[in-house]
Design a protein around this motif. Structure first.
Motif, PDB file in Angstrom:
ATOM      1  N   HIS A 406       0.841  -1.193   0.000  1.00  0.00           N
ATOM      2  CA  HIS A 406       0.000   0.000   0.000  1.00  0.00           C
ATOM      3  C   HIS A 406       0.882   1.251   0.000  1.00  0.00           C
ATOM      4  CE1 HIS A 406      -3.759  -2.179   0.833  1.00  0.00           C
ATOM      5  NE2 HIS A 406      -3.081  -2.898   1.700  1.00  0.00           N
ATOM      6  N   CYS A 461      -4.219   5.610   1.369  1.00  0.00           N
ATOM      7  CA  CYS A 461      -3.516   4.764   0.432  1.00  0.00           C
ATOM      8  C   CYS A 461      -3.706   5.400  -0.946  1.00  0.00           C
ATOM      9  CB  CYS A 461      -4.111   3.361   0.441  1.00  0.00           C
ATOM     10  SG  CYS A 461      -3.331   2.308  -0.805  1.00  0.00           S
ATOM     11  N   ILE A 463      -3.399   3.958  -3.777  1.00  0.00           N
ATOM     12  CA  ILE A 463      -4.142   3.133  -4.731  1.00  0.00           C
ATOM     13  C   ILE A 463      -5.539   3.750  -4.678  1.00  0.00           C
ATOM     14  CG2 ILE A 463      -5.135   0.850  -5.174  1.00  0.00           C
ATOM     15  CD1 ILE A 463      -2.569  -0.356  -4.019  1.00  0.00           C
ATOM     16  N   HIS A 466      -8.499   2.037  -3.426  1.00  0.00           N
ATOM     17  CA  HIS A 466      -8.518   1.795  -1.971  1.00  0.00           C
ATOM     18  C   HIS A 466      -8.965   3.064  -1.243  1.00  0.00           C
ATOM     19  CE1 HIS A 466      -5.372  -1.723  -2.221  1.00  0.00           C
ATOM     20  NE2 HIS A 466      -6.400  -1.890  -3.028  1.00  0.00           N
ATOM     21  N   MET A 471      -9.942   3.781   2.520  1.00  0.00           N
ATOM     22  CA  MET A 471      -8.640   3.604   3.162  1.00  0.00           C
ATOM     23  C   MET A 471      -7.998   4.986   3.308  1.00  0.00           C
ATOM     24  SD  MET A 471      -5.706   0.825   2.061  1.00  0.00           S
ATOM     25  CE  MET A 471      -6.699  -0.655   2.223  1.00  0.00           C
TER      26      MET A 471
HETATM   27 CU    CU Z   1      -4.013   0.295  -0.536  1.00  0.00          CU
END
Ligand code: CU
Ligand code: C2O
Ligand code: CU
Length: 478
Positions: A406, A461, A463, A466, A471
């Motif tokens: 991550h 995160c 990403i 995510h 997240m």
């Molecule tokens: Cu992530």
């Protein structure tokens, strides 16, 4: 702890993991270099930059026009050239087509700015609806470096960035002025952004269509400055590439096909103390690296920049991470140039002493089906951490998952990596960072000064799928 939801067979079929185009195809279109946006005169003489988020058509792959988003154009955005200490007025107008994900806002990623300029006009209500505009003013005060801007509307960030909304911010200062490194934009100094995207057979962009995309959104084409497999004509001398991994999930192990060494001179937040030699450089989502490449012996030749295969956790690898050799950009050395001696030192990056930290925080990243930090999903009404302006803190980030790395990003400026699993960071990770890859089961400690910050910021995160799932958390500097 529930595992990530993943159907590898189906996923493998539909998103074949990149690198499916052989290097013999392509390299017939020049890499676009985003124009530098000339500022107009804003309030109080500030440099005013006007960005308009809009839709357009881009041939990501030659001959296949695709609906894309861009700022002041069909994809990506103009480069904003800022100077330390010079007031900036940044304006965003939303002219995206109406849809259920059309609200937008703007985030100058990596800049140390007040909370109300960090994501403006804010996360609340997720920003501007089509037809609306907003602007902010700030005066950047941080070292020269390569930063970027992108939208941040919670729940739509990933989709809008995937469609092409992102641009560069280059910060200059007295240190960068004086350094004997290439600095003529578009001549020997280039922004190079990699964007892993999933293109359908007709060239159109697919986003979050496959079960598993929320875990590993890996595409089948890695675009460079918005095109698949472009070439770039360069002088036979030292060139500077400002690399940005603008992918959602894909990490890239960047290397030249002949294995030559190149030198990294800057990380996310500015120059390293001294150049660091690499033959392969791993860049996670949102990370930047400025590199110098010596092409003085290559006149008349071409050289491929590609991403090498690398070992990834099994579930990531099944989804296509690190599996293929991915051709990215062909460098054509077509004209005379100047080889510059490598500077022995670049800038001073004073290590923040651990003893300066007055608070320690812990961030546990878990991969449940919902993606959480410290057991919670993002909640706009919850502030996770509150701190006084001026304090220094150590954040210990632990990735509890064994399936994926991550890239943790903290808004509000730059931090330093103290250690990974107790070991000192590698030389190229000893500079300023705003995003750190936290590998499976790894613990990374970072130290950050919360000086000259005010208001609310997020950490998440990078990403973006995510982040979209939740997240992400918030901190407030009081
Ligand atoms: Cu992530
Ligand atoms: Cu690239 Cu929250 O940012
Ligand atoms: Cu950011």
């Amino acid at each position: 702890m529930k595992r990530l939801l993943l159907i590898p067979a189906l996923f493998g079929l539909l998103a074949c993991g990149g690198g499916d185009t052989s290097p013999r195809q392509g390299f017939d279109r020049p890499m676009p270099v985003p124009p530098i946006l000339a500022p107009t005169v804003g309030i109080g003489g500030a440099d005013r930059y006007d960005l308009v988020a809009q839709a357009g058509t881009t041939e990501l792959v030659a001959g296949k026009p695709t609906l894309t988003y861009g700022y002041n154009g069909s994809i990506l955005g103009p480069t904003l050239r800022m100077r330390r200490g010079r007031a900036v007025e940044l304006a965003i107008t939303n002219q995206l087509p109406d849809s259920d994900h059309a609200h937008t806002n703007l985030h100058p990623h990596g800049l140390k700015v007040p909370g109300d300029a960090d994501i403006f006009p804010g996360l609340e209500g997720m920003g501007l609806m089509p037809g609306e505009s907003a602007s902010v003013r700030f005066t950047p005060d941080q070292p020269a470096g390569t930063f970027w801007y992108h939208p941040h509307p919670h729940g739509a960030t990933g989709r809008q960035v995937n469609y092409g909304l992102a641009g560069y911010i280059l910060m200059d200062d007295a240190v960068s002025d004086a350094l004997p490194v290439p600095k003529t934009y578009g001549v020997d100094d280039f922004p190079v952004v990699f964007m892993d995207r999933h293109l359908r057979a007709d060239g159109s962009l697919a986003y979050m269509e496959v079960m598993g995309d929320r875990d590993f959104m890996l595409g089948n084409h890695v675009l460079v400055n918005g095109l698949h497999l472009p070439y770039l004509e360069l002088p036979a001398g030292t060139v500077r590439l400002r690399l940005l991994n603008g992918s959602s999930t894909r990490r890239l192990l960047l290397a030249f096909e002949d294995g030559r060494a190149f030198h990294q001179i800057a990380s996310d937040g500015g120059f390293l103390e001294a150049p660091v030699a690499h033959t392969g450089l791993l860049l996670g989502p949102a990370e930047r690296a400025e590199i110098l490449v010596d092409l003085s012996g290559d006149r008349g030749q071409s050289l491929l920049l590609h991403s090498l295969p690398f070992a990834a956790p099994e579930e990531e690898a099944e989804a296509g991470m690190g599996r293929a050799d991915i051709p990215l950009l062909q460098l054509r050395v077509t004209r005379a140039g100047t080889a510059l001696p490598l500077p022995a030192s670049l800038a001073s990056v004073a290590r923040i002493p651990e003893s300066e930290a007055t608070t320690q925080r812990f961030l546990g990243i878990e991969d449940t089906g919902d993606g959480v930090i410290n057991g919670q999903l993002f909640d706009i009404d919850r502030v996770d951490f509150t701190m006084a302006e001026g304090v220094t803190e150590i954040w210990t980030v632990k990735n509890f998952a064994d399936v994926i790395a991550h890239p943790l990003h903290i808004h509000g400026g730059q931090f330093q990596i103290l250690d990974r699993e107790g070991a000192a960071p590698a030389p190229h990770e000893r500079g300023w960072k705003d995003t750190v890859l936290v590998n499976p089961l790894e613990t990374v400690r970072v130290i950050m000064r919360f000086k000259d910050l005010s208001g609310r910021y997020v950490f998440h995160c990078h990403i973006l799928e995510h982040e979209g799932i939740g997240m992400m958390g918030q901190f407030e500097v009081q």
